[in-house]
Design an enzyme around this catalytic site. Structure first.
Site, PDB file in Angstrom:
ATOM      1  N   GLU A   1       0.845  -1.215   0.000  1.00 41.20           N
ATOM      2  CA  GLU A   1       0.000   0.000   0.000  1.00 41.20           C
ATOM      3  C   GLU A   1       0.868   1.248   0.000  1.00 41.20           C
ATOM      4  OE1 GLU A   1      -2.655   1.414  -0.447  1.00 41.20           O
ATOM      5  OE2 GLU A   1      -4.405   0.439   0.402  1.00 41.20           O
ATOM      6  N   ASP A   2       0.328   2.313  -0.556  1.00 39.30           N
ATOM      7  CA  ASP A   2       1.033   3.598  -0.532  1.00 39.30           C
ATOM      8  C   ASP A   2       0.894   4.254   0.841  1.00 39.30           C
ATOM      9  OD1 ASP A   2      -1.712   3.965  -0.899  1.00 39.30           O
ATOM     10  OD2 ASP A   2      -1.509   5.399  -2.540  1.00 39.30           O
TER      11      ASP A   2
ATOM     12  N   ASP B   1      -4.591   5.490   5.907  1.00 41.42           N
ATOM     13  CA  ASP B   1      -5.181   6.718   6.421  1.00 41.42           C
ATOM     14  C   ASP B   1      -6.283   6.311   7.413  1.00 41.42           C
ATOM     15  OD1 ASP B   1      -5.521   9.578   6.294  1.00 41.42           O
ATOM     16  OD2 ASP B   1      -7.160   9.322   4.889  1.00 41.42           O
TER      17      ASP B   1
ATOM     18  N   PHE C   1      -2.009  16.213   3.996  1.00 34.95           N
ATOM     19  CA  PHE C   1      -2.266  15.554   2.719  1.00 34.95           C
ATOM     20  C   PHE C   1      -0.993  15.574   1.883  1.00 34.95           C
ATOM     21  CE2 PHE C   1      -3.961  14.701  -1.462  1.00 34.95           C
ATOM     22  CZ  PHE C   1      -4.851  13.675  -1.174  1.00 34.95           C
TER      23      PHE C   1
ATOM     24  N   ARG D   1       1.466  12.464  -9.247  1.00 35.28           N
ATOM     25  CA  ARG D   1       1.985  11.111  -8.986  1.00 35.28           C
ATOM     26  C   ARG D   1       3.451  10.979  -9.372  1.00 35.28           C
ATOM     27  NH1 ARG D   1      -2.319   7.702  -7.706  1.00 35.28           N
ATOM     28  NH2 ARG D   1      -4.267   8.053  -8.823  1.00 35.28           N
TER      29      ARG D   1
HETATM   30  P1  IMP Z   1      -7.939   4.768   3.827  1.00 29.41           P
HETATM   31  O1  IMP Z   1      -8.971   3.797   3.362  1.00 29.41           O
HETATM   32  O2  IMP Z   1      -8.584   6.010   4.390  1.00 29.41           O
HETATM   33  O3  IMP Z   1      -6.888   4.189   4.726  1.00 29.41           O
HETATM   34  O4  IMP Z   1      -7.291   5.336   2.529  1.00 29.41           O
HETATM   35  C1  IMP Z   1      -6.235   4.821   1.901  1.00 29.41           C
HETATM   36  C2  IMP Z   1      -6.122   5.420   0.518  1.00 29.41           C
HETATM   37  O5  IMP Z   1      -6.497   6.808   0.489  1.00 29.41           O
HETATM   38  C3  IMP Z   1      -4.693   5.405   0.087  1.00 29.41           C
HETATM   39  O6  IMP Z   1      -4.358   4.187  -0.527  1.00 29.41           O
HETATM   40  C4  IMP Z   1      -4.608   6.604  -0.840  1.00 29.41           C
HETATM   41  O7  IMP Z   1      -4.958   6.223  -2.137  1.00 29.41           O
HETATM   42  C5  IMP Z   1      -5.620   7.574  -0.300  1.00 29.41           C
HETATM   43  N1  IMP Z   1      -4.993   8.609   0.572  1.00 29.41           N
HETATM   44  C6  IMP Z   1      -5.085   8.729   1.908  1.00 29.41           C
HETATM   45  N2  IMP Z   1      -4.365   9.759   2.383  1.00 29.41           N
HETATM   46  C7  IMP Z   1      -3.774  10.312   1.301  1.00 29.41           C
HETATM   47  C8  IMP Z   1      -2.855  11.415   1.132  1.00 29.41           C
HETATM   48  O8  IMP Z   1      -2.413  12.113   2.066  1.00 29.41           O
HETATM   49  N3  IMP Z   1      -2.488  11.666  -0.158  1.00 29.41           N
HETATM   50  C9  IMP Z   1      -2.915  10.948  -1.222  1.00 29.41           C
HETATM   51  N4  IMP Z   1      -3.750   9.892  -1.097  1.00 29.41           N
HETATM   52  C10 IMP Z   1      -4.181   9.585   0.144  1.00 29.41           C
HETATM   53 MG    MG Z   2      -3.998   3.385  -2.194  1.00 34.09          MG
END
Ligand code: IMP
Ligand code: MG
Length: 174
Positions: free
Chosen positions: A97-98, A101, A150, A163
């Site tokens: 995963e990147d 959050d 962010f 990206r």
């Molecule tokens: P989660 O389901 O809220 O944990 O979201 C995860 C996904 O939200 C990540 O895989 C990203 O694609 C996107 N995301 C969450 N925070 C950021 C950020 O700060 N920048 C860019 N994408 C984000």
């Molecule tokens: Mg992602």
């Protein structure tokens, strides 16, 4: 207001940390192939670098998921845009995963994959934003823990932009 970018983690620091993560993953791996599952699109750059830092037997697969609209806040709704092309039954899986959050996306994926009976399932994320967690998650390998800001670059986007930045930058003015 125009967007402003501030470098948070340089490409050089990312490279050094990924080399360490590769060694950590190798130390935990067996001779059986490790299925690196990249969650598109955000993790494509991380996958490219992490996969080359792993010396043990690995295979690469892709999955596309969406939980965000054009916006920067989670919709809370996870959608599979592209499923895996292979079975992961009895396989060792590493989700790549990147960023974690809210934890909603990862929890969804873990539940989905567990139904497919892999031999083991671990998670590697480049970035972790623990302050934003709505659902607890267990992550095995974390590149960097970051504050609630962010970020874009190194694969991460804002409305599909940024990206291709080599560094991870904080985006403001959005
Ligand atoms: P989660 O389901 O809220 O944990 O979201 C995860 C996904 O939200 C990540 O895989 C990203 O694609 C996107 N995301 C969450 N925070 C950021 C950020 O700060 N920048 C860019 N994408 C984000
Ligand atoms: Mg992602």
């Amino acid at each position: 207001m125009r967007h402003q970018l501030r470098t948070l983690i340089t490409a050089k620091r990312i490279r050094a940390r990924i080399a360490e993560m590769g060694r950590e993953i190798d130390a935990d791996s067996s001779d059986e192939p490790l299925y690196l599952i990249s969650v598109l699109k955000g993790s494509f750059v991380f996958l490219a670098d992490l996969s080359r830092a792993i010396k043990s037997h690995a295979r690469i697969e892709f999955m596309a998921i969406s939980s965000y609209g054009r916006d920067k806040t989670t919709s809370g709704q996870v959608k599979v845009l592209k499923d895996l092309d292979v079975s992961i039954e009895s396989r060792h899986v590493l989700i790549v995963e990147d960023i974690i959050d809210s934890g909603i996306t990862l929890n969804y994926l873990l539940r989905l994959f567990q139904q497919r009976h892999p031999k083991s399932i671990r998670v590697a994320t480049l970035l972790d934003k623990p302050e934003r967690r709505l659902q607890p998650v267990d992550v095995d390998y974390v590149g960097f823990t970051i504050p609630d800001e962010f970020v874009v670059g190194y694969g991460l986007d804002y409305a599909e932009d940024y990206r291709n930045l080599p560094d991870i930058c904080v985006l403001s003015g959005i």
